[in-house]
Design an enzyme around this catalytic site. Structure first.
Site, PDB file in Angstrom:
ATOM      1  N   GLY A   1       0.821  -1.218   0.000  1.00 41.89           N
ATOM      2  CA  GLY A   1       0.000   0.000   0.000  1.00 41.89           C
ATOM      3  C   GLY A   1       0.849   1.259   0.000  1.00 41.89           C
ATOM      4  O   GLY A   1       2.046   1.237   0.292  1.00 41.89           O
TER       5      GLY A   1
ATOM      6  N   ARG B   1      -1.434   8.320   4.299  1.00 49.13           N
ATOM      7  CA  ARG B   1      -1.762   9.063   5.519  1.00 49.13           C
ATOM      8  C   ARG B   1      -0.552   9.235   6.449  1.00 49.13           C
ATOM      9  O   ARG B   1      -0.592  10.018   7.379  1.00 49.13           O
ATOM     10  CB  ARG B   1      -2.917   8.350   6.258  1.00 49.13           C
ATOM     11  CG  ARG B   1      -4.244   8.479   5.535  1.00 49.13           C
ATOM     12  CD  ARG B   1      -5.287   7.490   6.042  1.00 49.13           C
ATOM     13  NE  ARG B   1      -5.140   6.168   5.439  1.00 49.13           N
ATOM     14  CZ  ARG B   1      -5.928   5.120   5.695  1.00 49.13           C
ATOM     15  NH1 ARG B   1      -6.916   5.242   6.561  1.00 49.13           N
ATOM     16  NH2 ARG B   1      -5.726   3.966   5.097  1.00 49.13           N
TER      17      ARG B   1
ATOM     18  N   GLY C   1      -5.744  -2.398  -4.441  1.00 50.08           N
ATOM     19  CA  GLY C   1      -6.642  -2.947  -3.422  1.00 50.08           C
ATOM     20  C   GLY C   1      -6.107  -4.232  -2.835  1.00 50.08           C
ATOM     21  O   GLY C   1      -5.229  -4.889  -3.410  1.00 50.08           O
TER      22      GLY C   1
ATOM     23  N   ASN D   1      -2.117   3.618  10.165  1.00 53.57           N
ATOM     24  CA  ASN D   1      -2.248   4.340   8.899  1.00 53.57           C
ATOM     25  C   ASN D   1      -1.688   5.749   8.984  1.00 53.57           C
ATOM     26  O   ASN D   1      -1.445   6.378   7.963  1.00 53.57           O
ATOM     27  CB  ASN D   1      -3.723   4.411   8.480  1.00 53.57           C
ATOM     28  CG  ASN D   1      -4.326   3.027   8.327  1.00 53.57           C
ATOM     29  OD1 ASN D   1      -3.820   2.210   7.571  1.00 53.57           O
ATOM     30  ND2 ASN D   1      -5.372   2.747   9.079  1.00 53.57           N
TER      31      ASN D   1
ATOM     32  N   ARG E   1      31.667   4.479  23.561  1.00 57.08           N
ATOM     33  CA  ARG E   1      31.451   4.246  22.128  1.00 57.08           C
ATOM     34  C   ARG E   1      31.737   2.779  21.814  1.00 57.08           C
ATOM     35  O   ARG E   1      32.179   2.027  22.679  1.00 57.08           O
ATOM     36  CB  ARG E   1      32.308   5.219  21.341  1.00 57.08           C
ATOM     37  CG  ARG E   1      31.747   6.656  21.479  1.00 57.08           C
ATOM     38  CD  ARG E   1      32.719   7.692  20.986  1.00 57.08           C
ATOM     39  NE  ARG E   1      33.160   7.407  19.644  1.00 57.08           N
ATOM     40  CZ  ARG E   1      34.279   7.904  19.098  1.00 57.08           C
ATOM     41  NH1 ARG E   1      35.054   8.709  19.801  1.00 57.08           N
ATOM     42  NH2 ARG E   1      34.614   7.599  17.870  1.00 57.08           N
TER      43      ARG E   1
ATOM     44  N   TYR F   1      45.175   9.813  17.500  1.00 52.51           N
ATOM     45  CA  TYR F   1      45.015  10.122  16.072  1.00 52.51           C
ATOM     46  C   TYR F   1      45.991  11.205  15.678  1.00 52.51           C
ATOM     47  O   TYR F   1      46.038  12.266  16.313  1.00 52.51           O
ATOM     48  CB  TYR F   1      43.561  10.573  15.877  1.00 52.51           C
ATOM     49  CG  TYR F   1      43.157  10.878  14.453  1.00 52.51           C
ATOM     50  CD1 TYR F   1      43.395   9.957  13.435  1.00 52.51           C
ATOM     51  CD2 TYR F   1      42.523  12.075  14.139  1.00 52.51           C
ATOM     52  CE1 TYR F   1      43.007  10.234  12.137  1.00 52.51           C
ATOM     53  CE2 TYR F   1      42.114  12.350  12.841  1.00 52.51           C
ATOM     54  CZ  TYR F   1      42.371  11.433  11.841  1.00 52.51           C
ATOM     55  OH  TYR F   1      41.973  11.705  10.557  1.00 52.51           O
TER      56      TYR F   1
ATOM     57  N   SER G   1      46.560  13.945  36.429  1.00 51.83           N
ATOM     58  CA  SER G   1      45.534  14.745  35.755  1.00 51.83           C
ATOM     59  C   SER G   1      46.115  15.565  34.613  1.00 51.83           C
ATOM     60  O   SER G   1      47.281  15.960  34.643  1.00 51.83           O
ATOM     61  CB  SER G   1      44.884  15.696  36.764  1.00 51.83           C
ATOM     62  OG  SER G   1      44.131  14.938  37.679  1.00 51.83           O
TER      63      SER G   1
ATOM     64  N   ARG H   1      56.931  17.919  31.329  1.00 46.13           N
ATOM     65  CA  ARG H   1      56.395  19.275  31.204  1.00 46.13           C
ATOM     66  C   ARG H   1      57.507  20.240  31.604  1.00 46.13           C
ATOM     67  O   ARG H   1      58.471  19.849  32.274  1.00 46.13           O
ATOM     68  CB  ARG H   1      55.176  19.463  32.112  1.00 46.13           C
ATOM     69  CG  ARG H   1      55.423  19.129  33.570  1.00 46.13           C
ATOM     70  CD  ARG H   1      54.251  19.552  34.450  1.00 46.13           C
ATOM     71  NE  ARG H   1      53.846  18.568  35.423  1.00 46.13           N
ATOM     72  CZ  ARG H   1      54.278  18.553  36.687  1.00 46.13           C
ATOM     73  NH1 ARG H   1      55.172  19.411  37.120  1.00 46.13           N
ATOM     74  NH2 ARG H   1      53.821  17.638  37.525  1.00 46.13           N
TER      75      ARG H   1
HETATM   76  C1  UD1 Z   1      -8.319  -2.793   5.427  1.00 53.59           C
HETATM   77  C2  UD1 Z   1      -9.620  -3.571   5.218  1.00 53.59           C
HETATM   78  C3  UD1 Z   1     -10.599  -3.159   6.314  1.00 53.59           C
HETATM   79  C4  UD1 Z   1      -9.983  -3.454   7.681  1.00 53.59           C
HETATM   80  C5  UD1 Z   1      -8.636  -2.765   7.796  1.00 53.59           C
HETATM   81  C6  UD1 Z   1      -7.952  -3.236   9.076  1.00 53.59           C
HETATM   82  C7  UD1 Z   1      -9.940  -3.960   2.812  1.00 53.59           C
HETATM   83  C8  UD1 Z   1     -10.649  -3.535   1.606  1.00 53.59           C
HETATM   84  N1  UD1 Z   1     -10.171  -3.257   3.918  1.00 53.59           N
HETATM   85  O1  UD1 Z   1      -8.610  -1.409   5.266  1.00 53.59           O
HETATM   86  O2  UD1 Z   1     -11.804  -3.878   6.165  1.00 53.59           O
HETATM   87  O3  UD1 Z   1     -10.872  -3.005   8.700  1.00 53.59           O
HETATM   88  O4  UD1 Z   1      -7.765  -3.101   6.695  1.00 53.59           O
HETATM   89  O5  UD1 Z   1      -6.756  -2.548   9.318  1.00 53.59           O
HETATM   90  O6  UD1 Z   1      -9.214  -4.917   2.765  1.00 53.59           O
HETATM   91  N2  UD1 Z   1      -2.220  -3.160   0.500  1.00 53.59           N
HETATM   92  C9  UD1 Z   1      -1.513  -3.733  -0.529  1.00 53.59           C
HETATM   93  N3  UD1 Z   1      -1.874  -3.461  -1.812  1.00 53.59           N
HETATM   94  C10 UD1 Z   1      -2.927  -2.664  -2.101  1.00 53.59           C
HETATM   95  C11 UD1 Z   1      -3.661  -2.079  -1.048  1.00 53.59           C
HETATM   96  C12 UD1 Z   1      -3.280  -2.352   0.238  1.00 53.59           C
HETATM   97  O7  UD1 Z   1      -0.563  -4.466  -0.305  1.00 53.59           O
HETATM   98  O8  UD1 Z   1      -3.199  -2.481  -3.309  1.00 53.59           O
HETATM   99  C13 UD1 Z   1      -1.808  -3.460   1.874  1.00 53.59           C
HETATM  100  C14 UD1 Z   1      -1.355  -2.251   2.648  1.00 53.59           C
HETATM  101  O9  UD1 Z   1       0.037  -2.053   2.533  1.00 53.59           O
HETATM  102  C15 UD1 Z   1      -1.752  -2.610   4.075  1.00 53.59           C
HETATM  103  C16 UD1 Z   1      -2.924  -3.544   3.901  1.00 53.59           C
HETATM  104  O10 UD1 Z   1      -2.898  -3.992   2.567  1.00 53.59           O
HETATM  105  O11 UD1 Z   1      -0.716  -3.303   4.742  1.00 53.59           O
HETATM  106  C17 UD1 Z   1      -4.251  -2.858   4.171  1.00 53.59           C
HETATM  107  O12 UD1 Z   1      -4.430  -1.801   3.268  1.00 53.59           O
HETATM  108  P1  UD1 Z   1      -5.045  -0.407   3.718  1.00 53.59           P
HETATM  109  O13 UD1 Z   1      -5.142   0.464   2.517  1.00 53.59           O
HETATM  110  O14 UD1 Z   1      -4.340   0.105   4.896  1.00 53.59           O
HETATM  111  O15 UD1 Z   1      -6.517  -0.888   4.101  1.00 53.59           O
HETATM  112  P2  UD1 Z   1      -7.506  -0.247   5.143  1.00 53.59           P
HETATM  113  O16 UD1 Z   1      -8.170   0.927   4.512  1.00 53.59           O
HETATM  114  O17 UD1 Z   1      -6.808  -0.034   6.420  1.00 53.59           O
HETATM  115 CA    CA Z   2      -4.710  -0.185   7.137  1.00 53.57          CA
END
Ligand code: UD1
Ligand code: CA
Length: 461
Positions: free
Chosen positions: A10, A14, A81, A230, A335, A389, A407, A442
């Site tokens: 994703g 946000r 998605g 998020n 260190r 150094y 000292s 010294r």
């Molecule tokens: C998603 C769920 C929601 C749930 C919530 C819990 C769906 C449609 N919705 O929403 O029902 O309550 O998680 O946290 O599944 N990702 C991909 N590829 C994509 C889109 C997303 O790998 O194309 C990954 C993101 O990196 C993330 C996860 O899927 O790790 C969830 O995606 P995100 O967009 O955060 O979904 P939410 O809106 O939180």
């Molecule tokens: Ca999420």
């Protein structure tokens, strides 16, 4: 087989970050590492991570993990998605597999809950089981819509939910267990006709239902586990929960943490009985702290081992080993690559680097000890500098047992101060000092009687 698919492609809009969302850290570790670990501990036969946005740094980070990486194209023209993401991993799935879908942005899920989800899924002979919980404020999450009899009907995303559906408090965690075949077949039937024009994995539930296949909800009470990250605010919330978990583990193990809200201990730290940790301490991954220690003030301990009975105050310790009964700080800096013996005192504003210090030795004030091998019972006076150094190369110096460095001396490396050697205060030592000798390096003091009066400076303003 149990197949774990972790979604991490994703965009993480946000977060408003230049970095991949799932690499943002919680208690010092990228959030995705917690999900991989939880999956691992619930005994997956293989784990697949789907990467997409900002994949380069993610793939680089995942190099050290035993996971299969699948890529999701994320250009303008590509679909988007959670279902599309899962489809990228589907060639790893056999019909009879249990497929556990996890989100890399849900880092607080425990392996216990994942294992229970799989068990419930298998026992109820479901084709899909959704991990759910109830939230006081379910905003942003997909809502669980039940049939009249309490069985799961479908999941509606927050953005697509009606006014009444938004009131539902049971939410989708984004974590599921699917039968391999049911997942493959239902995914083929998903469209993107929704507010976000995305392929929602959640749509599989309604599809399987409509085909008369059993789908279940497995509800857990500890809603903290499914906190999604998020935004930065949610990152901070998740970090607080993780911090509490880690601190509770140490409290349960007999460590006193005076103010757990203000004590930051990363995962994989070991702390012995009766050690007391005051607020402000940061103890980073892989550190080991002994029993009966006292850690005070803004102390940060990174990848280091501390023996028993040590007192450490307002000090930074990096990749070093400290024996027992040592006093370190306040305001010292060890260190990397220091090895400190037992009953050693490293005091105010002392910096030590890549050095060994033997038992019962002291550097109590304002010194720099770099690239040195210091023996036992050595006294390093106030303001001593190991000059290691020359502007081009670094050299080591040795100070043997029972030596005394006065000292404000400089030891110009490489130099050896042999056993029982003494260096007079204010000396600049360029040659070795033999066993039992005193070295004064010294200019001799010259007193000129009456000089001030002769110069007419006696009552100057
Ligand atoms: C998603 C769920 C929601 C749930 C919530 C819990 C769906 C449609 N919705 O929403 O029902 O309550 O998680 O946290 O599944 N990702 C991909 N590829 C994509 C889109 C997303 O790998 O194309 C990954 C993101 O990196 C993330 C996860 O899927 O790790 C969830 O995606 P995100 O967009 O955060 O979904 P939410 O809106 O939180
Ligand atoms: Ca999420």
């Amino acid at each position: 087989m149990n197949i774990g698919i972790i979604l991490a492609a994703g965009e993480g809009k946000r977060m408003k970050s230049r970095h991949a969302k799932v690499l943002h850290k919680i208690c010092g570790k990228p959030m995705i590492s917690y999900v991989i670990e939880a999956a691992d501990n619930s005994r997956m036969d293989k784990i697949i991570v789907v990467v997409g946005h900002k994949k380069e740094e993610l793939v680089e980070y995942l190099k050290d993990f035993d996971v299969i990486i699948k890529e999701q194209p994320v250009d303008e023209k590509s679909s988007y998605g959670t279902a599309f993401a899962v489809s990228r991993a589907i060639d790893e799935v056999e019909d009879n597999d249990n497929v556990i879908v996890l989100c890399a942005d849900t880092p607080l899920v425990t392996s216990d809950s994942i294992s229970s989800l799989i068990e419930y899924h298998v026992n109820t002979k479901s084709y899909a089981t959704v991990l759910t919980t109830e939230l006081e404020d379910p905003t942003g999450y997909g809502r669980i819509i039940s049939k009249g009899n309490g069985d799961l009907l479908k999941i509606v995303e927050d953005k697509d939910a009606t006014f009444d559906e938004k009131k539902i408090k049971e939410i989708n965690s984004g974590i599921y267990c699917f039968n391999g075949r049911a997942l493959k077949e239902s995914m083929g039937k998903i469209d993107n006709k929704n507010k976000q024009n995305e392929y929602y994995l959640t749509d599989t539930i309604e599809i399987l239902n409509s085909e008369g296949l059993k789908v279940s909800a497995f509800k857990i009470n500890n809603s903290e586990e499914i906190s999604g990250v998020n935004s930065r605010e949610q990152l901070a919330t998740a970090a607080k929960i993780m911090q509490k978990r880690i601190n509770k583990f140490h409290l349960d193990n007999g460590v006193t943490i005076v103010d757990p809200d203000n004590t930051y201990i990363e995962p994989n730290v070991i702390i012995g009985y009766d050690t007391v940790i005051y607020p402000g301490a940061i103890i980073e991954t892989n550190s080991i702290i002994g029993q009966d220690c006292k850690i005070v003030g803004n102390t940060r301990i990174v990848n280091s081992v501390i023996g028993n009975g040590c007192e450490i105050e307002s000090t930074l310790i990096e990749s070093s080993t400290i024996g027992s009964d040592c006093h370190i700080g306040p305001y010292a800096h060890l260190r990397p690559n220091c090895k400190i013996g037992n009953n050693v005192k490293i005091g105010n504003f002392v910096e030590i680097k890549n050095s060994n210090i033997g038992d019962n030795s002291k550097a109590a004030h304002l010194s720099y000890v770099g690239d040195a091998d210091v023996g036992k019972n050595v006294n390093i006076g106030c303001g001593v500098v190991f000059v290691n150094y020359d502007g081009k190369n670094k050299f080591r110096s040795t100070v043997e047992d029972n030596a005394f460095i006065g000292s404000n001396s400089n030891l110009i490396a490489p130099v050896v101060i042999e056993k029982n050697g003494y260096v007079a205060a204010g000396s600049t030592i360029t040659d070795d000092v033999n066993e039992g000798d005193l070295s004064i390096a010294r200019a001799r003091q010259v007193n000129i009687p009456g000089w001030v009066e002769k110069k007419g400076l006696k009552n100057h303003k």
